[in-house]
Write an enzyme that holds these catalytic residues in place. Sequence first.
Site, PDB file in Angstrom:
ATOM      1  N   TYR A  33       0.821  -1.206   0.000  1.00 55.78           N
ATOM      2  CA  TYR A  33       0.000   0.000   0.000  1.00 55.78           C
ATOM      3  C   TYR A  33       0.856   1.256   0.000  1.00 55.78           C
ATOM      4  O   TYR A  33       2.068   1.203   0.227  1.00 55.78           O
ATOM      5  CB  TYR A  33      -0.976   0.003   1.187  1.00 55.78           C
ATOM      6  CG  TYR A  33      -0.386   0.401   2.524  1.00 55.78           C
ATOM      7  CD1 TYR A  33       0.409  -0.474   3.248  1.00 55.78           C
ATOM      8  CD2 TYR A  33      -0.616   1.665   3.060  1.00 55.78           C
ATOM      9  CE1 TYR A  33       0.937  -0.103   4.479  1.00 55.78           C
ATOM     10  CE2 TYR A  33      -0.090   2.045   4.298  1.00 55.78           C
ATOM     11  CZ  TYR A  33       0.688   1.151   4.990  1.00 55.78           C
ATOM     12  OH  TYR A  33       1.216   1.514   6.206  1.00 55.78           O
ATOM     13  N   LYS A 147       6.311  -1.963   2.162  1.00 53.56           N
ATOM     14  CA  LYS A 147       5.099  -1.351   2.736  1.00 53.56           C
ATOM     15  C   LYS A 147       3.910  -2.289   2.501  1.00 53.56           C
ATOM     16  O   LYS A 147       3.121  -2.098   1.587  1.00 53.56           O
ATOM     17  CB  LYS A 147       4.873   0.037   2.118  1.00 53.56           C
ATOM     18  CG  LYS A 147       3.987   0.938   2.971  1.00 53.56           C
ATOM     19  CD  LYS A 147       4.160   2.385   2.578  1.00 53.56           C
ATOM     20  CE  LYS A 147       3.135   3.305   3.197  1.00 53.56           C
ATOM     21  NZ  LYS A 147       3.139   3.335   4.655  1.00 53.56           N
ATOM     22  N   GLU A 180      11.143   3.080  15.063  1.00 55.32           N
ATOM     23  CA  GLU A 180      10.269   4.109  14.470  1.00 55.32           C
ATOM     24  C   GLU A 180       8.922   4.057  15.179  1.00 55.32           C
ATOM     25  O   GLU A 180       8.703   3.222  16.070  1.00 55.32           O
ATOM     26  CB  GLU A 180      10.094   3.869  12.960  1.00 55.32           C
ATOM     27  CG  GLU A 180       9.476   2.524  12.631  1.00 55.32           C
ATOM     28  CD  GLU A 180       9.333   2.250  11.128  1.00 55.32           C
ATOM     29  OE1 GLU A 180       9.298   3.196  10.315  1.00 55.32           O
ATOM     30  OE2 GLU A 180       9.232   1.056  10.774  1.00 55.32           O
ATOM     31  N   LEU A 204      10.552   1.447   7.757  1.00 52.31           N
ATOM     32  CA  LEU A 204      10.055   1.858   6.443  1.00 52.31           C
ATOM     33  C   LEU A 204      10.887   3.049   5.935  1.00 52.31           C
ATOM     34  O   LEU A 204      11.138   3.980   6.700  1.00 52.31           O
ATOM     35  CB  LEU A 204       8.583   2.285   6.561  1.00 52.31           C
ATOM     36  CG  LEU A 204       7.965   2.563   5.194  1.00 52.31           C
ATOM     37  CD1 LEU A 204       7.555   1.264   4.512  1.00 52.31           C
ATOM     38  CD2 LEU A 204       6.777   3.497   5.297  1.00 52.31           C
TER      39      LEU A 204
HETATM   40  N1  PDD Z   1       2.490   5.242   7.230  1.00 55.19           N
HETATM   41  N2  PDD Z   1       6.985   4.143   9.262  1.00 55.19           N
HETATM   42  C1  PDD Z   1       5.857   3.414   9.181  1.00 55.19           C
HETATM   43  C2  PDD Z   1       5.801   2.114   9.904  1.00 55.19           C
HETATM   44  C3  PDD Z   1       4.769   3.887   8.427  1.00 55.19           C
HETATM   45  O1  PDD Z   1       3.642   3.145   8.345  1.00 55.19           O
HETATM   46  C4  PDD Z   1       4.857   5.140   7.778  1.00 55.19           C
HETATM   47  C5  PDD Z   1       3.747   5.687   6.934  1.00 55.19           C
HETATM   48  C6  PDD Z   1       6.056   5.885   7.913  1.00 55.19           C
HETATM   49  C7  PDD Z   1       6.237   7.220   7.269  1.00 55.19           C
HETATM   50  O2  PDD Z   1       6.314   7.113   5.866  1.00 55.19           O
HETATM   51  P1  PDD Z   1       5.887   8.321   4.920  1.00 55.19           P
HETATM   52  O3  PDD Z   1       6.703   9.502   5.330  1.00 55.19           O
HETATM   53  O4  PDD Z   1       6.230   7.831   3.578  1.00 55.19           O
HETATM   54  O5  PDD Z   1       4.413   8.552   5.135  1.00 55.19           O
HETATM   55  C8  PDD Z   1       7.097   5.336   8.648  1.00 55.19           C
HETATM   56  C9  PDD Z   1       1.345   5.634   6.419  1.00 55.19           C
HETATM   57  C10 PDD Z   1       1.097   7.089   6.396  1.00 55.19           C
HETATM   58  C11 PDD Z   1       0.127   4.829   6.834  1.00 55.19           C
HETATM   59  O6  PDD Z   1       0.324   3.737   7.339  1.00 55.19           O
HETATM   60  O7  PDD Z   1      -0.983   5.265   6.578  1.00 55.19           O
END
Ligand code: PDD
Length: 286
Positions: A33, A147, A180, A204
């Site tokens: 996703y 992801k 994280e 991630l």
């Molecule tokens: N989540 N780490 C994890 C585990 C995440 O699920 C996400 C993003 C990030 C930050 O990634 P980015 O800057 O690309 O949004 C880091 C999304 C927003 C979600 O699960 O909806």
Amino acid sequence: MPELAYLNGKIMPIAEAMVPAEDRGYNFGDAVYEYVASYNGKLFCLEPHLDRLERSMGELAFVPLPRDMVRDAILDLFAKALIPRAGIYLQISRGVAPRDHAYPPAGTPLQFFMTIRPVREKPPELREKGASAITVTDLRWGRCDIKTVQLLPNCMAKQQALEAGVFDAIFVSAEGVVREGTSSNLFIAKNGHLITHPLTPQILPGITRQVVMDICRDEGITVEERYYDRSELASADEAFLTGTVTEVLALARIDGRPVGSGAVGPLGKRIYRCLLDRIKDLSSAP
Ligand code: PDD
């Protein structure tokens, strides 16, 4: 401003989007996703999100959907919904097949699903005063760099945080390495420079993390990408989360103790301001 869904080429009200029960995303979490946000009618960092999506599909040996097709579908949904501050959730599964752990035969079509809705903004006082977090043991699998929709440990940790009356949980490995947040990356500040976990399979590769790295390079702020442990987290001057929805969000308290002065720190404030400037530049672009 309708909230809409997209499913395999068709746009419809979200309640009408139905996926077969033998979708491998549903049966096995065999799906990837992305979540992309817009500001003022412009999508932020679409191409980096497409890069990461392609990588996630590649790592799981999906025959990837063509990038142009995915981009066109996103832009079409975005144009139809007319939501200026939108969040687009996009999920691609390995398709529908009788339940079997082995991958289905080549040629099984991937299922491509999206929703578009207004972004729920964070309360202003959370940004002004900083958020609180707890640390939790990281129970996730060994490929957090892909992801995938397998987010149960993230959901459990977020729920644990909410039940503890705080905003988020920070994953810490059994050996004490700080990883994280449940849906954000984490930076800490010490003596005027930043430290963040390196890009390994344990976190991630966040798009916002990369934007923050770019901001730091432009601003002359040093960032060390290296492992750090609980004690460094506890003695940090500042800590902040980064993510598409989180943007840059200072953590004022972790495990009940203040981070630094317990207020939003200068580096977090400055980097958030730089991020808002980049967003403003995006809005004024043609
Ligand atoms: N989540 N780490 C994890 C585990 C995440 O699920 C996400 C993003 C990030 C930050 O990634 P980015 O800057 O690309 O949004 C880091 C999304 C927003 C979600 O699960 O909806």
